[in-house]
Scaffold this motif. Sequence first.
Motif, short mmCIF file in Angstrom:
data_model
loop_
_atom_site.label_atom_id
_atom_site.label_comp_id
_atom_site.label_asym_id
_atom_site.label_seq_id
_atom_site.Cartn_x
_atom_site.Cartn_y
_atom_site.Cartn_z
N VAL A 228 3.67 -10.92 12.64
CA VAL A 228 3.41 -9.78 11.77
C VAL A 228 2.02 -9.21 12.05
CG1 VAL A 228 4.89 -10.68 9.96
CG2 VAL A 228 2.43 -11.19 9.91
N ASN A 229 1.83 -7.93 11.68
CA ASN A 229 0.50 -7.35 11.60
C ASN A 229 -0.03 -7.51 10.18
OD1 ASN A 229 0.29 -6.23 14.26
ND2 ASN A 229 1.60 -4.53 13.63
N TYR A 230 -1.35 -7.63 10.06
CA TYR A 230 -1.99 -7.61 8.76
C TYR A 230 -3.00 -6.48 8.74
CZ TYR A 230 -4.96 -8.77 4.81
OH TYR A 230 -5.69 -8.69 3.65
N VAL A 231 -2.83 -5.54 7.82
CA VAL A 231 -3.77 -4.44 7.63
C VAL A 231 -4.38 -4.60 6.25
CG1 VAL A 231 -4.08 -1.94 7.53
CG2 VAL A 231 -2.44 -2.93 9.15
N ASP A 232 -5.67 -4.86 6.21
CA ASP A 232 -6.32 -5.13 4.94
C ASP A 232 -6.41 -3.88 4.05
OD1 ASP A 232 -7.87 -7.00 3.24
OD2 ASP A 232 -9.49 -5.57 3.59
N GLY A 233 -6.60 -2.72 4.65
CA GLY A 233 -6.71 -1.47 3.91
C GLY A 233 -5.42 -0.68 3.91
N ASP A 234 -5.54 0.64 4.05
CA ASP A 234 -4.38 1.53 4.07
C ASP A 234 -3.82 1.64 5.48
OD1 ASP A 234 -4.84 2.07 1.38
OD2 ASP A 234 -6.08 3.84 1.82
N LEU A 235 -2.51 1.85 5.55
CA LEU A 235 -1.83 2.15 6.81
C LEU A 235 -1.23 3.54 6.69
CD1 LEU A 235 -0.54 1.60 9.58
CD2 LEU A 235 1.29 0.35 8.39
N SER A 236 -1.65 4.45 7.59
CA SER A 236 -1.19 5.84 7.54
C SER A 236 -0.73 6.28 8.92
CB SER A 236 -2.33 6.74 7.05
OG SER A 236 -1.96 8.10 7.12
N VAL A 237 0.49 6.85 8.99
CA VAL A 237 1.02 7.37 10.24
C VAL A 237 1.55 8.77 9.95
CG1 VAL A 237 2.60 7.01 12.16
CG2 VAL A 237 1.68 5.03 10.93
N THR A 238 0.90 9.80 10.51
CA THR A 238 1.26 11.18 10.18
C THR A 238 1.23 12.06 11.43
OG1 THR A 238 -1.05 11.76 9.69
CG2 THR A 238 0.29 10.97 7.85
N GLY A 239 2.08 13.08 11.41
CA GLY A 239 2.05 14.11 12.44
C GLY A 239 2.43 13.63 13.82
N VAL A 240 3.28 12.61 13.91
CA VAL A 240 3.69 12.05 15.20
C VAL A 240 5.02 12.66 15.63
CG1 VAL A 240 4.35 9.94 16.43
CG2 VAL A 240 2.45 9.90 14.79
N SER A 241 5.08 13.13 16.87
CA SER A 241 6.31 13.78 17.35
C SER A 241 7.08 12.92 18.34
CB SER A 241 5.97 15.12 18.01
OG SER A 241 5.09 14.94 19.11
N GLY A 242 6.59 11.73 18.67
CA GLY A 242 7.26 10.91 19.67
C GLY A 242 8.09 9.78 19.10
N GLY A 243 8.21 9.71 17.77
CA GLY A 243 8.94 8.63 17.13
C GLY A 243 8.01 7.62 16.51
#
Length: 323
Positions: A228-243
């Motif tokens: 697994v990945n661990y992200v301590d803060g926020d995870l944001s994925v926006t405006g991606v056109s490749g999937g």
Amino acid sequence: MKLGSKIAASTATAALAIGGVTLMAAPAQADLVTVCSGHGGAVTLPTDLKVPAGASCFLDGTVIQGDVTVEGDANLHVLGGQIDGEVTVSSNGYFDASDTSVEGNVVNSGSYGTYLEEGTSVAGLSATAAEGADNDGFVFVVDASASSIDAQVGELYVSGARLGGVSADGTEYADIFDSVVRGDLSVSGTSSGAILCDSEVLGDATYADASGPVAVGAGEQDGFCSSVNYVDGDLSVTGVSGGVYIDNNIVGGDLTTAQNSPTAQVGDNNRVRGGIITEEVAMRTMAAEVTAEFEEHEDELEETVEEMRSETVEEAMEAGPAF
């Protein structure tokens, strides 16, 4: 990841040839520069060091008590060394360090690339474009550490590393495997996407405006993102056109996906402590062509660094002793 041990073997024979050399350096003198075109052993240089344009330098066990400049079209490979100052890699230059400490920054300006492996540590590591440079350059970090990475051009590939904050803006790709980022991770504008796999981010992780695929966790697959990945803060994925593919993540803050086309695929194996603000569809298995694209990044890396290291060592040994 298989890179470190395989590539390290390419210098073993050459290192045996010069590793036993022990030289005594003169007392330190200001404004002196040692020019390296050839090979050197276990000597302490109380000067700056320069690899002149078009030359190759291979150093085994050398201590440099100043700054290092790799001029245009020059190559430098340092094995088991120490650099007390900064390393500057000029247009189409190549810098390669294994089991080496660099107290200052490594600054790439239009360089062919930089490869750090096997316990190498540096301060800041940066890559920017330069006027007239004929390539996009690369930054590859394998089983090494850097206090920060700032890449604005070329390819960024990290495996088994310990890093401070990471910023990749306008790179071809930004792939991070089995690593710890002790700060924020920011990736934007990648043309061939990005992946975060089996890693920890002790800050926010932000991906934006990529035209290639972005995979964060990406689910359990044979030999690919097994944990697994661990992200301590926020995870944001926006405006991606490749999937977009998001699965197998522990997120301490919010998970946000928005304005991705096609819509982000978000799996059931994410654990989010904060809010979930997403436009999403159910996670499906990543298409074979997507995983193949990420694997191709590694294959190209291995081929590139093997070729450049071999060329550097061979040319340096042929040039004879540098000092």
